[in-house]
Design an enzyme around this catalytic site. Structure first.
Site, PDB file in Angstrom:
ATOM      1  N   GLU A  56       5.876  69.812 -13.707  1.00 60.87           N
ATOM      2  CA  GLU A  56       5.773  71.314 -13.377  1.00 60.87           C
ATOM      3  C   GLU A  56       4.234  71.933 -13.899  1.00 60.87           C
ATOM      4  O   GLU A  56       4.354  72.107 -15.299  1.00 60.87           O
ATOM      5  CB  GLU A  56       6.994  71.778 -13.745  1.00 60.87           C
ATOM      6  CG  GLU A  56       7.071  73.391 -13.204  1.00 60.87           C
ATOM      7  CD  GLU A  56       8.432  73.710 -13.027  1.00 60.87           C
ATOM      8  OE1 GLU A  56       9.318  73.395 -12.354  1.00 60.87           O
ATOM      9  OE2 GLU A  56       9.082  74.426 -14.076  1.00 60.87           O
ATOM     10  N   LYS A  58       3.399  75.410 -15.080  1.00 65.89           N
ATOM     11  CA  LYS A  58       4.123  76.494 -15.444  1.00 65.89           C
ATOM     12  C   LYS A  58       3.223  77.109 -16.519  1.00 65.89           C
ATOM     13  O   LYS A  58       3.319  76.435 -17.663  1.00 65.89           O
ATOM     14  CB  LYS A  58       5.418  75.716 -15.803  1.00 65.89           C
ATOM     15  CG  LYS A  58       6.499  76.915 -16.309  1.00 65.89           C
ATOM     16  CD  LYS A  58       7.685  76.170 -16.731  1.00 65.89           C
ATOM     17  CE  LYS A  58       8.967  77.190 -17.052  1.00 65.89           C
ATOM     18  NZ  LYS A  58      10.160  76.261 -17.312  1.00 65.89           N
ATOM     19  N   LYS A 118       7.914  75.908  -6.417  1.00 62.10           N
ATOM     20  CA  LYS A 118       8.940  76.333  -7.128  1.00 62.10           C
ATOM     21  C   LYS A 118       9.157  77.867  -6.826  1.00 62.10           C
ATOM     22  O   LYS A 118       8.290  78.537  -7.652  1.00 62.10           O
ATOM     23  CB  LYS A 118       8.531  75.997  -8.680  1.00 62.10           C
ATOM     24  CG  LYS A 118       9.666  75.855  -9.630  1.00 62.10           C
ATOM     25  CD  LYS A 118      10.790  74.886  -9.368  1.00 62.10           C
ATOM     26  CE  LYS A 118      12.042  75.253 -10.365  1.00 62.10           C
ATOM     27  NZ  LYS A 118      11.822  75.014 -11.778  1.00 62.10           N
ATOM     28  N   GLU A 167      19.291  72.815  -6.040  1.00 59.14           N
ATOM     29  CA  GLU A 167      19.512  72.733  -7.745  1.00 59.14           C
ATOM     30  C   GLU A 167      20.830  73.763  -7.879  1.00 59.14           C
ATOM     31  O   GLU A 167      21.073  74.847  -7.253  1.00 59.14           O
ATOM     32  CB  GLU A 167      18.303  73.636  -8.385  1.00 59.14           C
ATOM     33  CG  GLU A 167      18.522  73.911  -9.643  1.00 59.14           C
ATOM     34  CD  GLU A 167      17.480  74.877 -10.214  1.00 59.14           C
ATOM     35  OE1 GLU A 167      16.404  74.373 -10.272  1.00 59.14           O
ATOM     36  OE2 GLU A 167      17.876  76.166 -10.732  1.00 59.14           O
ATOM     37  N   ASN A 188      20.424  71.738 -13.208  1.00 55.27           N
ATOM     38  CA  ASN A 188      19.725  72.573 -14.294  1.00 55.27           C
ATOM     39  C   ASN A 188      20.235  72.591 -15.584  1.00 55.27           C
ATOM     40  O   ASN A 188      21.378  72.754 -15.441  1.00 55.27           O
ATOM     41  CB  ASN A 188      19.264  73.901 -13.880  1.00 55.27           C
ATOM     42  CG  ASN A 188      17.911  74.341 -14.304  1.00 55.27           C
ATOM     43  OD1 ASN A 188      17.774  73.993 -15.624  1.00 55.27           O
ATOM     44  ND2 ASN A 188      17.395  75.222 -13.821  1.00 55.27           N
ATOM     45  N   GLU A 218      16.787  68.471 -14.534  1.00 47.85           N
ATOM     46  CA  GLU A 218      16.043  69.483 -14.772  1.00 47.85           C
ATOM     47  C   GLU A 218      16.128  70.440 -16.201  1.00 47.85           C
ATOM     48  O   GLU A 218      17.135  70.978 -16.502  1.00 47.85           O
ATOM     49  CB  GLU A 218      15.942  70.629 -13.691  1.00 47.85           C
ATOM     50  CG  GLU A 218      15.951  70.070 -12.078  1.00 47.85           C
ATOM     51  CD  GLU A 218      16.182  71.287 -11.010  1.00 47.85           C
ATOM     52  OE1 GLU A 218      16.512  70.767  -9.965  1.00 47.85           O
ATOM     53  OE2 GLU A 218      16.131  72.413 -11.519  1.00 47.85           O
ATOM     54  N   SER A 219      14.799  70.677 -16.780  1.00 46.53           N
ATOM     55  CA  SER A 219      14.739  71.658 -17.914  1.00 46.53           C
ATOM     56  C   SER A 219      15.300  70.722 -19.233  1.00 46.53           C
ATOM     57  O   SER A 219      16.245  70.168 -19.400  1.00 46.53           O
ATOM     58  CB  SER A 219      15.679  72.981 -17.795  1.00 46.53           C
ATOM     59  OG  SER A 219      15.243  73.519 -16.503  1.00 46.53           O
TER      60      SER A 219
HETATM   61  O1  LIG Z   1      12.421  78.544 -17.441  1.00 49.39           O
HETATM   62  C1  LIG Z   1      12.850  79.421 -17.503  1.00 49.39           C
HETATM   63  O2  LIG Z   1      12.978  80.263 -18.601  1.00 49.39           O
HETATM   64  C2  LIG Z   1      13.801  79.969 -16.259  1.00 49.39           C
HETATM   65  C3  LIG Z   1      14.317  81.256 -16.315  1.00 49.39           C
HETATM   66  C4  LIG Z   1      14.823  81.567 -15.379  1.00 49.39           C
HETATM   67  C5  LIG Z   1      15.260  80.896 -14.218  1.00 49.39           C
HETATM   68  C6  LIG Z   1      14.567  79.628 -14.001  1.00 49.39           C
HETATM   69  C7  LIG Z   1      13.919  79.143 -15.203  1.00 49.39           C
HETATM   70  N1  LIG Z   1      13.364  77.854 -15.072  1.00 49.39           N
HETATM   71  C8  LIG Z   1      13.081  77.210 -13.768  1.00 49.39           C
HETATM   72  C9  LIG Z   1      13.201  75.882 -14.033  1.00 49.39           C
HETATM   73  O3  LIG Z   1      14.069  75.061 -13.498  1.00 49.39           O
HETATM   74  C10 LIG Z   1      12.286  74.913 -14.967  1.00 49.39           C
HETATM   75  O4  LIG Z   1      11.088  75.629 -15.011  1.00 49.39           O
HETATM   76  C11 LIG Z   1      12.326  73.489 -14.769  1.00 49.39           C
HETATM   77  O5  LIG Z   1      13.373  73.067 -14.730  1.00 49.39           O
HETATM   78  C12 LIG Z   1      11.465  72.799 -15.803  1.00 49.39           C
HETATM   79  O6  LIG Z   1      12.066  72.999 -17.207  1.00 49.39           O
HETATM   80  P1  LIG Z   1      11.350  72.919 -18.587  1.00 49.39           P
HETATM   81  O7  LIG Z   1      10.976  71.441 -18.502  1.00 49.39           O
HETATM   82  O8  LIG Z   1      12.249  73.164 -19.447  1.00 49.39           O
HETATM   83  O9  LIG Z   1      10.093  73.850 -18.484  1.00 49.39           O
END
Ligand SMILES: O=C(O)c1ccccc1NCC(=O)[C@H](O)[C@H](O)COP(=O)(O)O
Length: 485
Positions: A56, A58, A118, A167, A188, A218-219
Site C-alpha cells: 500500500e 500510504k 483504496k 473488506e 481488516n 489486511e492491516s
Molecule cells: O489505517 C487507518 O488508520 C484506517 C483508519 C480508518 C479507516 C481505515 C484505515 N485503514 C485502511 C486500511 O485498510 C489499511 O490502510 C490497510 O489495511 C493497510 O494497513 P496497515 O498495513 O496497518 O497500514
C-alpha cells in the site's frame, strides 16, 4: 459503525457531490474509452508463490497520523514492484490519508502490476473515476454499505472489468459478503473503534471463507513471522501499508517481510567473536527520513518467546542473537509507541566497562534518556539502535558504537566480548526491552561522561557495588547478581 468511519463517509458524500458538479457522470464515463486495459488483480495474487502481497502506498492515516514525510508515490510504487509486490493499493482519500486520485493515475502508468483504488466508495461515480484513472480493482467496505448498495457497486465494478476487494471487519457481515460470490475477500484486522490490530481476527474468519475465494488479511502485518503465521492459516494474500512505509529502505523492508532477503552473515560480522578491538569510529550518517519521530530497532516478543523465554540473565547468545538480529525479523518502529507496546522488544546493547576487576558505574541524571530509570545507578552504557544506524553493514554494532560515543569519552584501549542477554519482564521498562550485554576490558580507567545524564561516576569492585544493590536499575542488579560473580 465506528465514529471514524462515519466521519469519513460524511466527508465522502460532500466530496462526491462537489466532484459531480465539476464533471458530470456522463462526461466522466466518456473518459473510460481512453482508460488502459484492466490488469487481472485476482490472478496476480493467485500467481504469488507464497502469500500474495498487496503493498500500500500510504502517506498518512487516522490511526498513525503522518507515516512518511518524504513521500513520492511513483518511486515508492516502483520500489514495491521491483522488490516483489504482486499488486499495489493506492490511497486516494485526501483528507484523512493525504492521498490523491492523481497518485493512482501516475502510479498505474509507472508500474506493470495491477493497482487497486483504496477509497471509501459509496457511489458508482467513484468507480468510474477509479477506472478512468487506470485502476484495476477497487475496495468496497461492507461496514460502509447496506446490502443492496454493496451488491450494486460490486456488480458495477465487475461490469467495468474490475473485480473488487470486499473488506469486512464485523464477522456478522461475512455471510452477506459471501452471498455475492466474490473472488476476493479482505478481513481488516484493525478495530476502527480502538485502532488496535490483531492478526487473530483474520485467523478466526479464515475458517469461514471457502478456499477458492482469495482471502486477504489486511492491516497490522509487520514482520516475516507474521507472514509465516498467515501461511500456516492458509491466508492467500495480505495488504500491508504502514510497516513498509515507515522503513528507511522500503525495498529492503519488502524483502524482509517476504523473507526473500538473505540474512546478513553474522558469522562474518564481529559481533560473535571474542576479545576483538572495535573498528575505528566513523561519523554516523543521518538520514533525512523520520527526523520527526525516533524509530528504533525492535523484534517481535513472540519471536523471543519462540526461541525460549527466560527471566534475568542468559549466556546462551547463540540461541538468541543470530535470529533476533536477522533483518528478516527486525523493524524500525516509533519509539514512543514501542515504549508502551509489550508485543515488541527493543534491542539494547548494554556495555559494561571493567578495569583491573573494577566496574564503571554512574547515576542516571539530567533531562534526556529513559525517564523511568531517572536517578537510578547503573553499570551499563548503551541505548536504542535506531533507523539512523541502518546505513551500516552491521546496524547493531553501529548503534552500539554511536550510543557509547554519545554518552562517554572512552579514552582507553580495550577488548570487548559479547557475554549474554538480559530479559526482565518484572518491570515496566524491562517488558519492552531486551539487553545484549558486552564487557569491555579497559587498559586504563579512562571513561569520562559526555552527557549530563551520566553523573556520579567511578570504578568499584562488584562486591562493593552489590552492597548498594537496591540503588541500581534492575538490569545492573541482574548483571551484578548473575554475571559479575
Ligand atoms: O489505517 C487507518 O488508520 C484506517 C483508519 C480508518 C479507516 C481505515 C484505515 N485503514 C485502511 C486500511 O485498510 C489499511 O490502510 C490497510 O489495511 C493497510 O494497513 P496497515 O498495513 O496497518 O497500514
Amino acid at each position: 459503525m465506528s465514529n471514524v468511519l462515519e466521519k469519513i463517509m460524511q466527508t465522502k458524500r460532500g466530496e462526491i457531490d462537489r466532484a459531480r458538479q465539476q464533471t458530470s457522470e456522463e462526461s466522466l464515463r466518456e473518459q473510460l474509452n481512453s482508460a488502459p486495459p484492466v490488469r487481472d488483480f485476482v490472478q496476480a495474487l493467485r500467481n504469488a508463490s507464497n502469500v500474495g502481497l498487496i503493498a500500500e502506498v500510504k502517506k498518512a492515516s487516522p490511526s498513525a497520523g503522518l507515516i512518511r514525510a518524504d513521500f513520492d508515490p511513483v518511486q515508492i510504487a516502483q520500489t514495491y514492484e521491483s522488490n516483489g509486490a504482486n499488486c499495489l493499493s493506492v490511497l486516494t482519500d485526501e483528507q484523512y490519508f493525504q492521498g490523491h486520485l492523481d497518485f493512482l493515475k501516475a502510479v498505474r502508468q509507472a508500474v506493470q502490476i495491477p493497482v487497486l483504488r483504496k477509497e471509501f466508495i459509496l457511489d458508482r461515480y467513484q468507480i468510474i473515476e477509479a477506472r478512468a484513472a487506470g485502476a484495476d480493482s477497487i475496495l468496497l467496505i461492507a461496514e460502509c454499505l447496506p446490502q443492496e448498495q454493496l451488491a450494486d457497486l460490486y456488480g458495477y465494478s465487475v461490469e467495468l472489468g474490475m473485480e473488487p476487494l470486499i473488506e469486512l471487519y464485523e464477522p456478522e457481515n461475512l455471510d452477506r459478503v459471501l452471498s455475492l460470490n466474490p473472488k476476493l475477500v479482505g478481513v481488516n484486522n484493525r478495530n476502527l473503534k480502538t485502532f488496535k490490530t490483531d492478526l487473530e481476527h483474520s485467523f478466526r474468519l479464515r475458517k469461514q471463507v471457502p478456499t477458492d475465494v482469495v482471502f486477504v488479511s489486511e492491516s497490522g502485518i509487520k514482520t516475516h513471522s507474521d507472514v509465516q503465521r498467515l501461511v500456516e492459516a492458509n491466508v492467500q494474500a495480505m495488504l500491508v501499508g504502514e510497516s513498509l512505509m515507515r522503513q528507511p529502505d522500503i525495498g529492503v523492508a519488502v524483502q524482509q517481510l517476504l523473507g526473500t532477503k538473505s540474512p546478513i552473515s553474522l558469522k562474518s560480522s564481529i559481533l560473535f567473536t571474542s576479545h576483538i578491538l572495535l573498528s575505528p569510529l566513523q561519523e554516523p550518517l543521518v538520514t533525512e527520513t523520520h527526523q520527526d519521530v525516533e524509530h528504533v530497532l525492535v523484534v517481535p516478543t513472540l519471536l523471543f518467546h519462540e526461541l525460549g523465554h527466560f527471566q534475568g540473565f542468559s549466556d546462551d547468545m547463540d540461541r538468541y542473537l543470530k535470529t533476533l538480529l536477522d533483518p528478516m525479523h527486525t523493524s524500525y518502529l516509533p519509539r514512543n509507541e514501542m515504549e508502551e507496546d509489550p508485543s515488541y522488544k527493543q534491542l539494547i546493547p548494554y556495555c559494561i566497562f571493567r578495569h583491573e576487576g573494577k566496574i564503571f558505574y554512574y547515576r542516571r541524571g539530567g533531562t534526556s534518556g529513559e525517564s523511568r530509570l531517572k536517578k537510578k545507578r547503573s553499570i551499563g552504557i548503551g541505548g536504542h539502535i535506531s533507523s539512523i544506524d541502518s546505513h551500516a553493514e552491521s546496524v547493531y554494532r553501529e548503534g552500539m558504537r554511536r550510543e557509547i560515543e554519545e554518552e562517554v569519552d572512552l579514552a582507553s584501549a580495550y577488548t570487548e566480548e559479547c557475554v549474554g542477554m538480559i530479559n526482565d519482564d518484572e518491570t515496566e521498562v524491562g517488558r519492552v526491552h531486551l539487553g545484549v550485554v558486552h564487557v569491555f576490558e579497559l587498559e586504563s580507567a579512562k571513561v569520562h561522561p559526555r552527557e549530563e545524564s551520566i553523573q556520579e561516576t567511578g570504578f568499584a569492585t562488584p562486591d562493593e557495588l552489590r552492597q548498594e544493590l537496591d540503588d541500581f536499575e534492575t538490569w545492573s542488579q541482574i548483571c551484578l547478581k548473575e554475571l559479575l560473580v
